[in-house]
Design a protein around this motif. Structure first.
Motif, short mmCIF file in Angstrom:
data_model
loop_
_atom_site.label_atom_id
_atom_site.label_comp_id
_atom_site.label_asym_id
_atom_site.label_seq_id
_atom_site.Cartn_x
_atom_site.Cartn_y
_atom_site.Cartn_z
N PHE A 83 71.61 139.53 62.20
CA PHE A 83 71.76 138.17 61.54
C PHE A 83 71.34 138.05 60.19
O PHE A 83 70.43 138.91 59.55
CB PHE A 83 70.64 137.37 62.17
N MET A 84 72.20 137.56 59.42
CA MET A 84 71.91 137.30 57.93
C MET A 84 71.10 135.96 57.81
O MET A 84 71.73 135.16 57.08
CB MET A 84 73.19 137.40 57.08
N LEU A 85 69.87 136.00 58.19
CA LEU A 85 68.99 134.98 58.14
C LEU A 85 67.79 135.41 57.23
O LEU A 85 67.39 136.32 57.38
CB LEU A 85 68.88 134.23 59.36
N VAL A 86 67.17 134.17 56.43
CA VAL A 86 65.82 134.61 55.93
C VAL A 86 64.72 134.07 56.76
O VAL A 86 64.66 132.74 57.09
CB VAL A 86 65.90 133.88 54.71
N PRO A 87 64.00 134.77 57.46
CA PRO A 87 62.99 134.34 58.71
C PRO A 87 62.18 133.24 58.13
O PRO A 87 61.82 132.17 58.94
CB PRO A 87 62.43 135.70 59.09
N SER A 88 61.75 133.43 56.93
CA SER A 88 60.80 132.48 56.68
C SER A 88 60.97 131.16 55.91
O SER A 88 60.31 130.17 55.85
CB SER A 88 59.67 133.15 55.40
N LEU A 89 62.54 131.00 55.71
CA LEU A 89 63.01 129.69 55.44
C LEU A 89 63.36 129.05 56.80
O LEU A 89 63.57 129.57 57.81
CB LEU A 89 64.45 130.00 54.71
N ILE B 293 66.02 120.56 44.69
CA ILE B 293 67.01 120.53 46.14
C ILE B 293 66.78 119.12 46.98
O ILE B 293 65.60 118.76 47.12
CB ILE B 293 66.60 121.60 47.19
N GLU C 169 67.32 125.22 55.04
CA GLU C 169 67.27 126.22 53.96
C GLU C 169 68.16 127.35 54.06
O GLU C 169 69.11 127.53 52.98
CB GLU C 169 65.86 126.62 53.58
N ILE D 236 72.01 126.01 53.69
CA ILE D 236 72.43 125.42 52.36
C ILE D 236 72.38 126.48 51.27
O ILE D 236 72.85 126.39 50.33
CB ILE D 236 71.66 124.21 51.89
N LEU D 237 71.98 127.79 51.56
CA LEU D 237 71.85 128.91 50.81
C LEU D 237 73.13 129.09 49.87
O LEU D 237 73.98 129.27 50.54
CB LEU D 237 71.15 129.86 51.37
N GLY D 238 72.89 128.91 48.54
CA GLY D 238 74.14 129.12 47.88
C GLY D 238 74.74 127.98 47.60
O GLY D 238 75.95 128.04 46.99
N GLU E 163 47.97 141.11 71.86
CA GLU E 163 46.96 140.64 70.53
C GLU E 163 47.01 139.05 70.57
O GLU E 163 46.12 138.52 70.36
CB GLU E 163 47.52 141.11 69.51
N ASP E 164 48.16 138.35 71.03
CA ASP E 164 48.18 136.98 70.84
C ASP E 164 47.54 136.19 72.19
O ASP E 164 47.80 135.05 72.19
CB ASP E 164 49.50 136.67 70.40
N LYS F 85 76.46 128.10 59.98
CA LYS F 85 76.30 128.49 58.86
C LYS F 85 77.66 128.86 57.93
O LYS F 85 77.93 128.36 57.13
CB LYS F 85 75.27 129.71 58.64
#
Lengths: 515, 306
Positions: A88-94, A112, A98, A101-103, A267-268, A153
């Motif tokens: 996937f071409m995604l930015v995980p922390s956004l 924004i 976001e 609409i990138l770009g 751990e969680d 997207k």
């Protein structure tokens, strides 16, 4: 009207690899067109050319009848082409909005306009029937939703042609069902969809037409309903594939691996394994079925010494090996084909020969007192390349240069020549082509016949049913089903247990542990 | 000991924290702007040094401190462009290129200093100018606080203003969104037509701008001359403060203030005849300890997430 016409596309990479040798490829507007072929057949390259990630060495492309030069993805997007990549071409922390609409951010003065962004996303989600949580961060979403975000997207950027690169590889059966429904709706509304896959069942289910690539060439375009799975696979590999692997009769002997009451809390704080007990005998294959994320990964990691802190007992050849690290386990005759071959299985930049001896480089005959013995290593590697049918220039080419199927063969070659008594195979044929899949499955049967105890973890039910002598089903960290015999068992039947609809009685599940 | 306590509890001490924190805040913002875009700007140190040098020299030639500031910032940005060109166009290793630029800056400034002033140590013989302090009447009228925050160097006010500007840039503007996307998943940015190289260039230029302001403060405010290697690790402390603050400018500022506190404390301690070799270590010991605590807490958070 033809949405896409690609004529005589040739792509030769700078390193001399010829990916496409004059491919003709046409897609009608509004159809779902499957692009099938083995790994390395040139499917992904062809689509990268269409999306402007690669530029063809020669050839002509028309989109909606107009001749175009797609020099980069931006051009492709403006032509109405969208691509959903395998990774996937995604930015995980956004957030979802976001990412969408990138770009092409809507702005209010210099900042924004986030409210408008959210609204845009929600409107598009509504319009295309692909609901997504606009304000949530992508990293918190399950894979199926992430994929939906990817599709949306592309759509929000005005895509009229949607390319999906092996979209179901990461999905559960339910998510796959939802995806197919969404794709059908999109096609109905006029969207053109190109679907890259080598899962023939899915291709049959979803596509209107299909094009088969083999060795960088188009070997036929068909109306899907007019061609059988057998025919597709025959054309894909250019010979008959035994989709049904012949299973030899098993003669199980002593117990090699014994797992007793294994429990593990992550751990969680989530208890991902609960009272897991089973055994694997020499000369049999025990299949572990289950929807991914039900504890199989943790189970394998604990058994192979990659994860620690489990309660309970793991006994290998009569010796307690609970929570021992992997290098110790390997010396105790355990072999492991990991799920993620690129991350855990091989060193990509190292050569085939180096990868083949990476678990035994310090031993005879590869190493003397002080230095390695290159001649012996080379001989061994050449032999392995021949025996395991690895398609490569030679033992010195880096593994990075190989296709997925051939990387897996390198890994299989190493693990099968390690004289192990126990083989743990985790998704051994995931994402590799039909030919390699058949080869790996045959090797698993062979290993069993030679008296190796095989633990096979797979999300591919066909594989589980074809190969296993006994089957356990995992659901939410527990064994919920145990099938001491495989005969007459169907995928549907297994599915009920995988989804937690049915459950065997405690006493039956206990039988998975054979003393 | 009593005198130390009295020193710390005075308004003067707070004033000096803000003063010594100024270059650290600029360095931190410089580190942040590039880090958000996925570039670790190791060359902050060299950029600050370059700016400190040219600020002094150009202010001496032109007779204008403002021209000096402009020259300092331009020189710093040029160095940032060099780093961007090496890293993004020539594909050299970012860290090695950064180290090379730091060493270059150190040697270059000293040799030019010697050629111009005949002195290898400092520019005391060159008559240069400093930027003004601002007396803001209404700030001065506030009891106690007024003594702490009024009458600071113009760049000190700009530093704190910049914190909010940078925070706004990263979290509210399209450029900030692109920077975050490029930093975290360049393929994703590329796939929607965002030019990764261009965004990184912009980020490094902004980073150079911040470093330039920080450097100019050192030689045109903090003191009124240039001395060899006068940045004295502040660029690296900026990197550390940024690591503490994560991708938040406010957090980075707090980190910078922490190190500023350590530095101010070290000056106060010198007053009670502690050897300066020991007190000078203080900011760096702080850096190491703070980074260890930060790394440990982040690690346990990561574990909790898995």
């Amino acid at each position: 009207m033809k949405a896409v016409e690609m004529h005589n596309i040739v792509k030769i990479y700078p390193n001399g690899v010829v990916a496409n040798r004059g491919v003709d490829f046409e897609v009608e507007e509004g159809e779902i067109h499957a692009l099938v072929g083995e790994n390395g057949a040139g499917k992904t390259t062809l689509m990268k050319i269409l999306f402007g990630i690669e530029y063809p060495t020669s050839g002509e492309i028309r989109v909606f009848g107009k001749k175009v030069h797609i020099t980069n993805p931006h051009v492709a997007i403006s032509l109405g082409i969208g691509m959903v990549h395998q990774h996937f071409m995604l930015v995980p922390s956004l957030t979802v909005a976001e990412n969408m609409i990138l770009g092409m951010e809507p702005t209010k003065f210099t900042s924004i306009d986030y409210q408008r962004a959210v609204k845009m996303v929600e409107e598009a989600a509504e319009k295309y029937g692909l609901p997504v949580p606009a304000k949530e961060k992508v990293l918190d979403l399950p894979v199926g939703i992430k994929q939906r975000v990817e599709i949306l997207k592309a759509l929000i950027r005005g895509a009229k042609i949607l390319i999906l690169d092996e979209p179901t590889a990461v999905l559960t059966p339910q998510e796959t069902g939802e995806l197919f429904q969404a794709l059908r709706n999109l096609a109905k509304s006029g969207m053109t969809i190109i679907f890259i896959s080598h899962k023939l069942k899915e291709v049959k289910e979803i596509s209107d037409r299909l094009t088969i690539l083999r060795n960088g060439k188009n070997v036929g375009t068909f109306v899907t309903s007019e061609i059988s799975e057998e025919e597709i696979s025959r054309r894909m590999v250019g010979r008959e594939v035994e989709l049904v692997i012949e299973r030899t009769e098993s003669k199980p002997r002593d117990v090699v691996l014994r797992v007793e009451n294994l429990e593990y809390t992550r751990e969680d704080g989530v208890k991902v394994l609960n009272r897991i007990s089973f055994s694997v005998r020499s000369g049999e294959i025990l299949g572990v079925a289950g929807v991914e994320g039900n504890g199989q990964r943790e189970l394998v990691e604990i058994l192979t010494g990659l994860r620690f802190g489990a309660m309970g007992k793991v006994i290998l050849n009569g010796e307690n090996i609970t929570n021992q690290p992997s290098h110790i386990l390997r010396r105790k005759e355990m072999a492991h084909i990991p799920e993620d071959r690129v991350e855990l299985g091989v060193a990509l930049k190292a050569t085939i020969a180096e990868n083949l001896i990476s678990d035994r480089y310090y031993k005879d005959p590869f190493c003397g007192r002080m230095v390695m013995k290159p001649q012996k290593i080379r001989e061994f590697a050449e032999q392995a390349i021949k025996n395991f049918n690895i398609r490569a220039d030679g033992p010195d080419s880096p593994v990075m240069m190989l296709s997925g199927g051939n990387i897996q063969k390198v890994l299989v070659a190493r693990e099968f020549t390690s004289d192990a008594k126990l083989l743990i195979a985790d998704q051994p044929t995931r994402g590799i082509d039909v030919g390699s899949t058949e080869f790996v499955r045959k090797k698993l049967i062979e290993a069993k016949d030679e008296g190796v105890a095989v633990l096979l973890v797979s999300a591919d039910l066909q594989e589980i049913l074809q190969l296993s002598d006994r089957i356990i089903v995992m659901y939410r960290g527990e064994i919920v089903g145990y099938f001491p015999k495989n005969e007459g068992l169907t995928e549907e039947e297994l599915g009920y247990y995988m989804l937690g609809v049915r459950r065997h009685e405690e006493s039956r599940i206990k039988e998975a542990l054979i003393s | 000991m009593n005198s130390v306590l009295r020193g710390i509890l005075s308004t003067q001490f707070v004033y000096s924290i803000l003063r010594v924190s100024t270059p650290l805040i600029f360095a931190t913002l410089g580190a942040l702007l590039s880090d958000v875009s996925g570039v670790i700007n190791i060359a902050l140190e060299g950029m600050m040094l370059m700016s400190a040098f040219w600020g002094v020299m150009v202010s001496a030639w032109t007779g204008s401190a403002w021209m000096g500031l402009l020259a300092g910032v331009v020189s710093s940005i040029l160095l940032a462009l060099a780093l961007a060109y090496f890293h993004l166009n020539l594909k050299t290793d970012l860290i090695l290129a950064g180290i090379a630029l730091n060493i270059f800056s150190s040697g270059f400034t000293v040799s030019l200093l010697f050629m111009i002033s005949g002195d290898k140590g400092s520019s005391a013989s060159v008559k240069s100018y400093v930027l003004p302090r601002l007396n803001i009447p209404f700030l001065g009228k506030i009891p106690i606080l007024g003594d702490m925050i009024n009458n600071h160097h113009v760049l000190t006010y700009l530093a704190f203003l910049s914190v909010f500007l940078v925070q706004y840039l990263i979290y509210k503007t399209p450029l900030g969104l692109k920077m975050k996307a490029v930093g975290e998943n360049p393929d994703a940015a590329q796939s929607v037509g965002v030019s990764v190289i261009r965004v990184k260039y912009i980020a490094l230029i902004l980073s150079g701008l911040m470093a330039g302001l920080g450097g100019a403060f050192l030689s045109m405010g903090y003191v009124s001359w240039f001395a060899r290697d006068m940045t004295n690790g502040r660029g690296f402390i900026g990197l550390a403060a940024q690591a503490l603050g994560g991708h938040s400018a406010i957090g980075g500022m707090l980190g910078a203030l922490l190190f500023g506190f350590a530095e101010a404390l070290s000056y106060t301690l010198q007053a009670i005849q502690l050897p300066s070799e020991i007190t000078n270590m203080l900011p760096f010991i702080f850096t190491i300890v703070a980074l260890i605590i930060y790394a440990r807490s982040r690690l346990s958070k990561l574990h909790a997430l898995r």
